[in-house]
Design an enzyme around this catalytic site. Sequence first.
Site, mmCIF file in Angstrom:
data_model
loop_
_atom_site.group_PDB
_atom_site.id
_atom_site.type_symbol
_atom_site.label_atom_id
_atom_site.label_comp_id
_atom_site.label_asym_id
_atom_site.label_seq_id
_atom_site.Cartn_x
_atom_site.Cartn_y
_atom_site.Cartn_z
ATOM 1 C CE LYS A 179 -2.119 2.832 2.852
ATOM 2 N NZ LYS A 179 -2.113 4.017 1.963
ATOM 3 C CD GLU A 254 12.208 0.524 9.489
ATOM 4 O OE1 GLU A 254 13.048 1.389 9.828
ATOM 5 O OE2 GLU A 254 12.333 -0.686 9.738
ATOM 6 C CB CYS A 288 12.698 9.808 7.571
ATOM 7 S SG CYS A 288 13.767 8.759 6.574
ATOM 8 C CD GLU A 389 9.380 13.479 10.910
ATOM 9 O OE1 GLU A 389 8.231 13.031 11.133
ATOM 10 O OE2 GLU A 389 10.270 12.830 10.327
HETATM 11 P P1 NAD Z 1 1.688 8.772 7.525
HETATM 12 O O1 NAD Z 1 1.914 8.071 8.807
HETATM 13 O O2 NAD Z 1 0.646 9.811 7.457
HETATM 14 O O3 NAD Z 1 1.299 7.730 6.378
HETATM 15 C C1 NAD Z 1 2.173 6.676 6.018
HETATM 16 C C2 NAD Z 1 1.357 5.571 5.374
HETATM 17 O O4 NAD Z 1 0.469 5.034 6.352
HETATM 18 C C3 NAD Z 1 0.475 6.029 4.220
HETATM 19 O O5 NAD Z 1 0.479 5.026 3.227
HETATM 20 C C4 NAD Z 1 -0.893 6.128 4.862
HETATM 21 O O6 NAD Z 1 -1.964 5.963 3.960
HETATM 22 C C5 NAD Z 1 -0.838 4.975 5.834
HETATM 23 N N1 NAD Z 1 -1.773 5.042 6.943
HETATM 24 C C6 NAD Z 1 -2.307 6.141 7.518
HETATM 25 N N2 NAD Z 1 -3.132 5.781 8.527
HETATM 26 C C7 NAD Z 1 -3.108 4.436 8.589
HETATM 27 C C8 NAD Z 1 -3.734 3.470 9.415
HETATM 28 N N3 NAD Z 1 -4.578 3.818 10.395
HETATM 29 N N4 NAD Z 1 -3.477 2.173 9.202
HETATM 30 C C9 NAD Z 1 -2.625 1.798 8.226
HETATM 31 N N5 NAD Z 1 -2.003 2.658 7.397
HETATM 32 C C10 NAD Z 1 -2.238 3.965 7.585
HETATM 33 O O7 NAD Z 1 3.107 9.333 7.069
HETATM 34 P P2 NAD Z 1 3.441 10.225 5.799
HETATM 35 O O8 NAD Z 1 3.007 11.626 6.086
HETATM 36 O O9 NAD Z 1 2.973 9.548 4.562
HETATM 37 O O10 NAD Z 1 5.036 10.128 5.782
HETATM 38 C C11 NAD Z 1 5.866 10.991 6.471
HETATM 39 C C12 NAD Z 1 6.462 10.283 7.684
HETATM 40 O O11 NAD Z 1 7.200 9.134 7.248
HETATM 41 C C13 NAD Z 1 7.467 11.148 8.409
HETATM 42 O O12 NAD Z 1 7.253 11.035 9.792
HETATM 43 C C14 NAD Z 1 8.804 10.543 8.006
HETATM 44 O O13 NAD Z 1 9.846 10.790 8.920
HETATM 45 C C15 NAD Z 1 8.443 9.101 7.922
HETATM 46 N N6 NAD Z 1 9.444 8.371 7.136
HETATM 47 C C16 NAD Z 1 10.292 7.525 7.797
HETATM 48 C C17 NAD Z 1 11.280 6.851 7.085
HETATM 49 C C18 NAD Z 1 12.244 5.915 7.771
HETATM 50 O O14 NAD Z 1 13.025 5.273 7.087
HETATM 51 N N7 NAD Z 1 12.228 5.793 9.084
HETATM 52 C C19 NAD Z 1 11.380 7.027 5.708
HETATM 53 C C20 NAD Z 1 10.494 7.901 5.071
HETATM 54 C C21 NAD Z 1 9.526 8.562 5.801
#
Ligand code: NAD
Length: 495
Positions: A179, A254, A288, A389
Amino acid sequence: MSGTNPDPILCIDGTWRHASDGGTRDIINPADGSVVAVVDEASADDGRAAIAAGRGAFDESSWRDTTVAERSALLDRIADLLLRDRDEIARAETLDTGKTLRESHIDIDDVVSVFRYYAKLVAVESDRLVDVGDPTIVSRVVHEPVGVCVLIAPWNYPLLQIVWKIAPALAAGCTMVAKPSEVTPLSTIALIRLAEEAGVPPGVLNLIQGSGAVIGDALTDSPDVDMISFTGGASTGAHIAAVAAPHVTRVALELGGKNPHIVFADADRDAALDAVITGVFLHSGQVCSSGTRLIIEESIADEFVAALVPRAQAIRFGDGLDDASETGPLVSQSHRDKVEGYVALGISEGATLVTGGERPADDEFAKGSYFPPTILDNCDRSMRVVQEETFGPILTVERFASEREAIELGNDTSYGLAAGVRTADTARAERVARALRHGTVWINDFGVYTAAAEWGGFGKSGNGRELGPTGLAEYQEAKHIWTNTAPKEVGWFTA
Ligand code: NAD
């Protein structure tokens, strides 16, 4: 384009379909607000169907019995196809995320290297023999696929993040439901089509596109899922872990970061200036591991910050498709609002705005979600802008007087994803690197990684590790097989 939805993009059990309830979503180009595609938006029922397909393919097909040589060759074929379609997929990534075409090409090359790495790694996997001190016993540890995996990715590195999961999961012999983020699905859709062309069997790699709020629980609250690998925000990760807990599903998280970049006075000045600027403003800070906290020795701080300003102001932001752009817009207007809010918050907390801080007024940027490189000086660790963040182009500056204080500041975060230390003193570099509670520490470098080394966080940055051998082990069960080649009575009980 809005309103038309020509090609089905949900892939369930090898069939491409529209959403069961007819839902769609406009995919927006953050450079100008235009609609670049209309895609299916899955319902919770579609999510459940995808899990059932993955379960069926794992339990009933011959996929999990494929040899490592077969799976290794499959990964290599996917890598070849990605290179064939490199330009097309890079363009899709740029239209979706706003990042520059140059960055999108680099992402695809990185993704190819991840497929190649796991193709090689899995090919040399072998059982581990354990010497139990008895020649009549053969004790082996074998690795088996963990099962059905749900792989959830964010929007900042859509293809890269999903491939860090798909490549090892395929190598291990798992089946999966991928997803992507609902705002950036295009490169993942292209990847799943290539995987099909490469010969991934029906049901092994299912694609669900949709809002986490609508389908998230259907994907994570299921006894048919053996493993969830999630990359995204900390609060989403905590929610997923709680939803999956009753099923005791393996969950790898992650999450975000608030990454210190520590600069000592003896560091190479020009290299440090360049690294600090790139470390925080690459991809407009939507990384990130962005080096968003500059922690600098006070004796050089004023001069260093003054030298950062013209460099930050010279960064050319613009449409990622324009070769002249060095960085693109933020992913959406709502994300820009959030970033802007953090600048105002920082100022209200006592930080000094040195440059940036206001959305550009020029007409050329009017339709996109642009935000300029921003530096906030005179920050301290009690500020929310230093602790939370922001995920945007904001550099906060804190000063230190001693090595000990630098380490204390670098560790004063609930996150623990990545950190940088810059100094000419190699012994100090090593001491600081070992003392920092972060999953990756760069010495005199920043932001680089390799497929062969683990990536992941301490603290609230998560509990998983991607890439490297551990990135494969996450998708495997270790099974101990004990064979007694000369069975005889043990005689524990006398009867
Ligand atoms: P997000 O948590 O809003 O969404 C991430 C994913 O989770 C999306 O696909 C979203 O549709 C899904 N999602 C949302 N609610 C959900 C639920 N209840 N159940 C299952 N899936 C759900 O994050 P974002 O805004 O898309 O991404 C930014 C974040 O990602 C930042 O905090 C960034 O630091 C982090 N990030 C971490 C890494 C790493 O390697 N640690 C890498 C890239 C991004």
